[in-house]
Design a protein around this motif. Structure first.
Motif, PDB file in Angstrom:
ATOM      1  N   THR A  32       0.855  -1.178   0.000  1.00 47.97           N
ATOM      2  CA  THR A  32       0.000   0.000   0.000  1.00 47.97           C
ATOM      3  C   THR A  32       0.894   1.232   0.000  1.00 47.97           C
ATOM      4  O   THR A  32       1.755   1.372   0.882  1.00 47.97           O
ATOM      5  N   CYS A  33       0.735   2.095  -0.973  1.00 46.34           N
ATOM      6  CA  CYS A  33       1.537   3.311  -1.053  1.00 46.34           C
ATOM      7  C   CYS A  33       1.334   4.121   0.229  1.00 46.34           C
ATOM      8  O   CYS A  33       0.204   4.335   0.681  1.00 46.34           O
ATOM      9  N   ASN A  34       2.455   4.581   0.830  1.00 46.41           N
ATOM     10  CA  ASN A  34       2.348   5.304   2.100  1.00 46.41           C
ATOM     11  C   ASN A  34       2.134   6.803   1.926  1.00 46.41           C
ATOM     12  O   ASN A  34       2.143   7.550   2.902  1.00 46.41           O
ATOM     13  N   ILE A  35       1.919   7.245   0.691  1.00 48.51           N
ATOM     14  CA  ILE A  35       1.583   8.642   0.453  1.00 48.51           C
ATOM     15  C   ILE A  35       0.099   8.846   0.759  1.00 48.51           C
ATOM     16  O   ILE A  35      -0.764   8.168   0.183  1.00 48.51           O
ATOM     17  N   LYS A  36      -0.224   9.749   1.675  1.00 51.48           N
ATOM     18  CA  LYS A  36      -1.595   9.900   2.159  1.00 51.48           C
ATOM     19  C   LYS A  36      -2.586  10.188   1.041  1.00 51.48           C
ATOM     20  O   LYS A  36      -3.739   9.758   1.086  1.00 51.48           O
ATOM     21  N   THR A  37      -2.153  10.955   0.039  1.00 50.64           N
ATOM     22  CA  THR A  37      -3.077  11.306  -1.043  1.00 50.64           C
ATOM     23  C   THR A  37      -3.199  10.207  -2.090  1.00 50.64           C
ATOM     24  O   THR A  37      -3.952  10.352  -3.049  1.00 50.64           O
ATOM     25  N   CYS A  38      -2.458   9.107  -1.907  1.00 47.76           N
ATOM     26  CA  CYS A  38      -2.477   8.034  -2.905  1.00 47.76           C
ATOM     27  C   CYS A  38      -3.078   6.750  -2.328  1.00 47.76           C
ATOM     28  O   CYS A  38      -4.166   6.350  -2.695  1.00 47.76           O
ATOM     29  N   LYS A  39      -2.344   6.089  -1.423  1.00 55.67           N
ATOM     30  CA  LYS A  39      -2.793   4.853  -0.772  1.00 55.67           C
ATOM     31  C   LYS A  39      -3.142   3.750  -1.785  1.00 55.67           C
ATOM     32  O   LYS A  39      -4.004   2.908  -1.546  1.00 55.67           O
ATOM     33  N   TYR A  40      -2.471   3.771  -2.931  1.00 52.33           N
ATOM     34  CA  TYR A  40      -2.720   2.766  -3.968  1.00 52.33           C
ATOM     35  C   TYR A  40      -2.210   1.400  -3.497  1.00 52.33           C
ATOM     36  O   TYR A  40      -1.127   1.294  -2.922  1.00 52.33           O
ATOM     37  N   GLU A  41      -2.974   0.345  -3.730  1.00 60.60           N
ATOM     38  CA  GLU A  41      -2.588  -1.006  -3.343  1.00 60.60           C
ATOM     39  C   GLU A  41      -2.194  -1.801  -4.579  1.00 60.60           C
ATOM     40  O   GLU A  41      -2.923  -1.818  -5.560  1.00 60.60           O
ATOM     41  N   PHE A  42      -1.044  -2.468  -4.495  1.00 57.62           N
ATOM     42  CA  PHE A  42      -0.555  -3.216  -5.659  1.00 57.62           C
ATOM     43  C   PHE A  42       0.337  -4.368  -5.225  1.00 57.62           C
ATOM     44  O   PHE A  42       0.766  -4.454  -4.069  1.00 57.62           O
ATOM     45  N   CYS A  43       0.600  -5.269  -6.151  1.00 56.81           N
ATOM     46  CA  CYS A  43       1.498  -6.406  -5.916  1.00 56.81           C
ATOM     47  C   CYS A  43       2.937  -5.947  -6.156  1.00 56.81           C
ATOM     48  O   CYS A  43       3.251  -5.402  -7.214  1.00 56.81           O
ATOM     49  N   TRP A  44       3.799  -6.159  -5.195  1.00 61.02           N
ATOM     50  CA  TRP A  44       5.205  -5.738  -5.291  1.00 61.02           C
ATOM     51  C   TRP A  44       5.922  -6.426  -6.447  1.00 61.02           C
ATOM     52  O   TRP A  44       6.819  -5.867  -7.064  1.00 61.02           O
ATOM     53  N   LEU A  45       5.523  -7.656  -6.757  1.00 60.99           N
ATOM     54  CA  LEU A  45       6.234  -8.434  -7.769  1.00 60.99           C
ATOM     55  C   LEU A  45       5.813  -8.110  -9.196  1.00 60.99           C
ATOM     56  O   LEU A  45       6.650  -8.096 -10.100  1.00 60.99           O
ATOM     57  N   CYS A  46       4.514  -7.868  -9.426  1.00 57.37           N
ATOM     58  CA  CYS A  46       4.045  -7.671 -10.802  1.00 57.37           C
ATOM     59  C   CYS A  46       3.270  -6.379 -11.004  1.00 57.37           C
ATOM     60  O   CYS A  46       2.812  -6.102 -12.112  1.00 57.37           O
ATOM     61  N   PHE A  47       3.109  -5.567  -9.932  1.00 58.49           N
ATOM     62  CA  PHE A  47       2.437  -4.265  -9.986  1.00 58.49           C
ATOM     63  C   PHE A  47       0.944  -4.362 -10.293  1.00 58.49           C
ATOM     64  O   PHE A  47       0.323  -3.364 -10.649  1.00 58.49           O
ATOM     65  N   ALA A  48       0.362  -5.545 -10.158  1.00 62.16           N
ATOM     66  CA  ALA A  48      -1.076  -5.687 -10.413  1.00 62.16           C
ATOM     67  C   ALA A  48      -1.873  -4.890  -9.378  1.00 62.16           C
ATOM     68  O   ALA A  48      -1.492  -4.800  -8.211  1.00 62.16           O
ATOM     69  N   ASP A  49      -2.977  -4.309  -9.816  1.00 59.14           N
ATOM     70  CA  ASP A  49      -3.858  -3.506  -8.971  1.00 59.14           C
ATOM     71  C   ASP A  49      -4.630  -4.435  -8.028  1.00 59.14           C
ATOM     72  O   ASP A  49      -5.344  -5.332  -8.472  1.00 59.14           O
ATOM     73  N   TYR A  50      -4.510  -4.228  -6.698  1.00 53.88           N
ATOM     74  CA  TYR A  50      -5.160  -5.113  -5.750  1.00 53.88           C
ATOM     75  C   TYR A  50      -6.676  -4.950  -5.715  1.00 53.88           C
ATOM     76  O   TYR A  50      -7.395  -5.859  -5.313  1.00 53.88           O
ATOM     77  N   ASN A  51      -7.189  -3.813  -6.145  1.00 53.34           N
ATOM     78  CA  ASN A  51      -8.642  -3.681  -6.265  1.00 53.34           C
ATOM     79  C   ASN A  51      -9.170  -4.639  -7.322  1.00 53.34           C
ATOM     80  O   ASN A  51     -10.236  -5.252  -7.167  1.00 53.34           O
ATOM     81  N   GLU A  52      -8.424  -4.773  -8.417  1.00 53.97           N
ATOM     82  CA  GLU A  52      -8.812  -5.718  -9.469  1.00 53.97           C
ATOM     83  C   GLU A  52      -8.627  -7.155  -9.006  1.00 53.97           C
ATOM     84  O   GLU A  52      -9.401  -8.043  -9.360  1.00 53.97           O
ATOM     85  N   ILE A  53      -7.579  -7.400  -8.206  1.00 56.16           N
ATOM     86  CA  ILE A  53      -7.338  -8.747  -7.687  1.00 56.16           C
ATOM     87  C   ILE A  53      -8.487  -9.160  -6.771  1.00 56.16           C
ATOM     88  O   ILE A  53      -8.949 -10.303  -6.793  1.00 56.16           O
ATOM     89  N   ARG A  54      -8.970  -8.218  -5.949  1.00 55.16           N
ATOM     90  CA  ARG A  54     -10.098  -8.527  -5.071  1.00 55.16           C
ATOM     91  C   ARG A  54     -11.345  -8.879  -5.866  1.00 55.16           C
ATOM     92  O   ARG A  54     -12.124  -9.751  -5.488  1.00 55.16           O
ATOM     93  N   LYS A  55     -11.552  -8.172  -6.980  1.00 50.88           N
ATOM     94  CA  LYS A  55     -12.751  -8.417  -7.791  1.00 50.88           C
ATOM     95  C   LYS A  55     -12.606  -9.652  -8.667  1.00 50.88           C
ATOM     96  O   LYS A  55     -13.567 -10.412  -8.835  1.00 50.88           O
ATOM     97  N   ASN A  56     -11.424  -9.855  -9.245  1.00 54.54           N
ATOM     98  CA  ASN A  56     -11.248 -10.897 -10.253  1.00 54.54           C
ATOM     99  C   ASN A  56     -10.423 -12.085  -9.778  1.00 54.54           C
ATOM    100  O   ASN A  56     -10.316 -13.086 -10.480  1.00 54.54           O
ATOM    101  N   GLY A  57      -9.822 -11.969  -8.583  1.00 61.16           N
ATOM    102  CA  GLY A  57      -9.020 -13.072  -8.074  1.00 61.16           C
ATOM    103  C   GLY A  57      -7.580 -13.040  -8.553  1.00 61.16           C
ATOM    104  O   GLY A  57      -7.133 -12.092  -9.204  1.00 61.16           O
TER     105      GLY A  57
END
Length: 218
Positions: free
Chosen positions: A181-206
């Motif tokens: 999870t990006c530690n920038i307060k205005t961002c907080k983007y969640e992603f996979c460290w290894l492949c940069f996949a969006d974790y919001n999409e991972i939650r929805k699509n597995g």
């Protein structure tokens, strides 16, 4: 005679209701479509490979043979996740740090010979620090830099940090999991460290939304 599924409440013939596990002693009142969906949801839930029988009050765990009998495609995903988890529990095992390589290996020499060369792609990595090999530093010198006792170099920043895919600010990975999870307060983007996949999409699509070269893809 048709039977009503206790999950979707649709009526199907008896052959549409599989036995969930070899040890279950209750009746089969969950249709195959619902069992398939249940297994898929469990596999998409943070690499969960311990799948309980979906019947209430049944504590049986679905084994490999149980899943294979119900759905061979889901079994392949299950088997891949099981292999990854088993390998990750071996202390001497390391995944290749080349993002385009999906290989890994056991390095029996350990910290005594920290340079590990991937047998698949030949990329070098550091066994001790579990990062791409720090060409200009010994492990001791690298540790000094990492602990902040020396001015961080550009090489250190390139190896120890990654740019957030959304805001571009470089962040440091600690010793935790690869769900970042990006530690920038205005961002907080969640992603996979290894492949940069969006974790919001991972939650929805597995886990299928991880890149195919990522060890979490299944």
């Amino acid at each position: 005679m048709k039977i009503k599924c206790q999950i979707c409440f649709e009526y199907y013939r008896r052959f549409s209701f599989p036995k969930i596990t070899a040890k279950c002693n209750h009746g089969s009142n969950i249709c195959k479509l619902c069992v398939n969906k249940y297994i898929e949801v469990q596999l998409n839930s943070e690499s969960n490979i311990k799948i309980n029988c979906p019947f209430d009050l049944c504590n049986q765990i679905m084994k490999s043979d149980d899943i294979k009998k119900i759905n061979k495609e889901l079994f392949v995903r299950y088997d891949t996740l099981l292999l990854h988890q088993t390998l990750s529990k071996i202390p001497e095992f390391r995944w290749c740090k080349n993002s385009g390589c999906n290989s890994g290996q056991i390095h029996f020499e350990g910290d005594d010979a920290p340079i590990m060369t991937c047998q698949a792609c030949k990329r070098k990595s550091c066994y001790t620090h579990d990062i791409p090999w720090h060409e200009d530093s010994t492990c001791s010198n690298y540790e000094i830099i990492r602990q902040g006792n020396d001015k961080p170099t550009q090489d250190f920043l390139e190896k120890e940090t990654q740019p957030c895919p959304k805001c571009g600010i470089r962040i440091i990975k600690g010793d935790g999991c690869d769900h970042m999870t990006c530690n920038i307060k205005t961002c907080k983007y969640e992603f996979c460290w290894l492949c940069f996949a969006d974790y919001n999409e991972i939650r929805k699509n597995g886990n299928t939304f991880h890149k195919k070269t990522c060890k979490y893809y299944a």
